[in-house]
Design an enzyme around this catalytic site. Structure first.
Site, PDB file in Angstrom:
ATOM      1  N   CYS A 115      22.048  48.646  40.869  1.00 33.47           N
ATOM      2  CA  CYS A 115      22.229  48.823  42.462  1.00 33.47           C
ATOM      3  C   CYS A 115      23.702  49.497  42.638  1.00 33.47           C
ATOM      4  CB  CYS A 115      22.174  47.667  43.283  1.00 33.47           C
ATOM      5  SG  CYS A 115      23.689  46.521  43.246  1.00 33.47           S
ATOM      6  N   GLU A 144      19.875  34.397  42.463  1.00 32.84           N
ATOM      7  CA  GLU A 144      19.530  34.380  43.904  1.00 32.84           C
ATOM      8  C   GLU A 144      20.151  33.258  44.849  1.00 32.84           C
ATOM      9  OE1 GLU A 144      15.421  35.710  44.201  1.00 32.84           O
ATOM     10  OE2 GLU A 144      15.947  37.619  43.344  1.00 32.84           O
ATOM     11  N   CYS A 191      26.589  47.015  42.313  1.00 31.76           N
ATOM     12  CA  CYS A 191      27.366  46.881  41.013  1.00 31.76           C
ATOM     13  C   CYS A 191      27.796  48.080  40.243  1.00 31.76           C
ATOM     14  CB  CYS A 191      25.948  46.381  40.034  1.00 31.76           C
ATOM     15  SG  CYS A 191      25.222  44.953  40.381  1.00 31.76           S
ATOM     16  N   CYS A 239      23.710  39.974  41.214  1.00 29.84           N
ATOM     17  CA  CYS A 239      22.888  40.678  40.401  1.00 29.84           C
ATOM     18  C   CYS A 239      23.482  40.429  38.977  1.00 29.84           C
ATOM     19  CB  CYS A 239      23.228  42.444  40.463  1.00 29.84           C
ATOM     20  SG  CYS A 239      22.552  43.029  41.984  1.00 29.84           S
ATOM     21  N   ASN A 272      20.443  37.753  37.308  1.00 34.40           N
ATOM     22  CA  ASN A 272      20.542  37.602  38.663  1.00 34.40           C
ATOM     23  C   ASN A 272      20.361  36.177  39.165  1.00 34.40           C
ATOM     24  OD1 ASN A 272      17.883  38.038  37.491  1.00 34.40           O
ATOM     25  ND2 ASN A 272      17.198  38.717  39.757  1.00 34.40           N
ATOM     26  N   GLU A 296      24.220  42.361  36.451  1.00 36.04           N
ATOM     27  CA  GLU A 296      25.313  43.111  35.924  1.00 36.04           C
ATOM     28  C   GLU A 296      26.518  42.641  36.396  1.00 36.04           C
ATOM     29  OE1 GLU A 296      22.578  44.031  37.802  1.00 36.04           O
ATOM     30  OE2 GLU A 296      22.138  46.185  37.120  1.00 36.04           O
TER      31      GLU A 296
END
Ligand code: THU
Length: 132
Positions: free
Chosen positions: A87, A43, A90, A52, A41, A54
């Site tokens: 999430c 940010e 994703c 993210c 991830n 993934e």
């Protein structure tokens, strides 16, 4: 759980750029021809610009020539000691590139894991048919 993959995911957690949430996530995708692409991830101070783990892994693979349907597995590991699930943003991206029969393996740093078929975690996604 494949021991080598567990170790790779754990090592990869160190690259998570997560100064705002302090929540580290590591992911890896495996292609049909056995290549592995990792992701973390990443940010941003403008929180919505965060990506993210993934999606980082999937986009790395696609940007290096892996085609839609060319993935066999996606692994995701959170650094908290628990098992974490992808999430829904994703899951939408997973639906775009993974076949319904391929696997998503959600694991903890301890090696606990749950394995799902993409079709189970990503039911009824928005797809190319919806654009017609
Ligand atoms: N995160 C992921 O990397 N993958 C997910 O599927 C869920 C959330 C990240 C985004 C953010 O950096 C942090 O976890 C907290 O939401």
């Amino acid at each position: 759980m494949d021991e080598k993959m567990l170790e790779l995911l754990k090592q990869n957690l160190q690259y998570s750029y997560s100064p705002y949430s302090n929540f580290k996530v590591s992911a890896a995708v495996v292609t049909d021809d056995g290549r592995i692409f990792t992701g973390v991830n990443i940010e941003n101070s403008s929180y919505g610009a965060t990506v993210c783990a993934e999606r980082t892994a999937i986009f790395k693979a696609v940007s290096e020539g892996v085609h839609k349907g060319g993935f066999s597995k996606l692994y995701v590991m959170v650094g908290s000691g628990r098992i974490g699930m992808p999430c829904f943003m994703c899951r939408q991206v997973i639906s775009e590139f993974f076949s319904p029969e391929s696997s998503i393996i959600c694991c903890s740093t301890e090696g606990d894991h749950e394995e799902y078929k993409v079709s189970d975690l990503c039911p009824k996604p928005f797809g190319e048919e919806d654009l017609k």
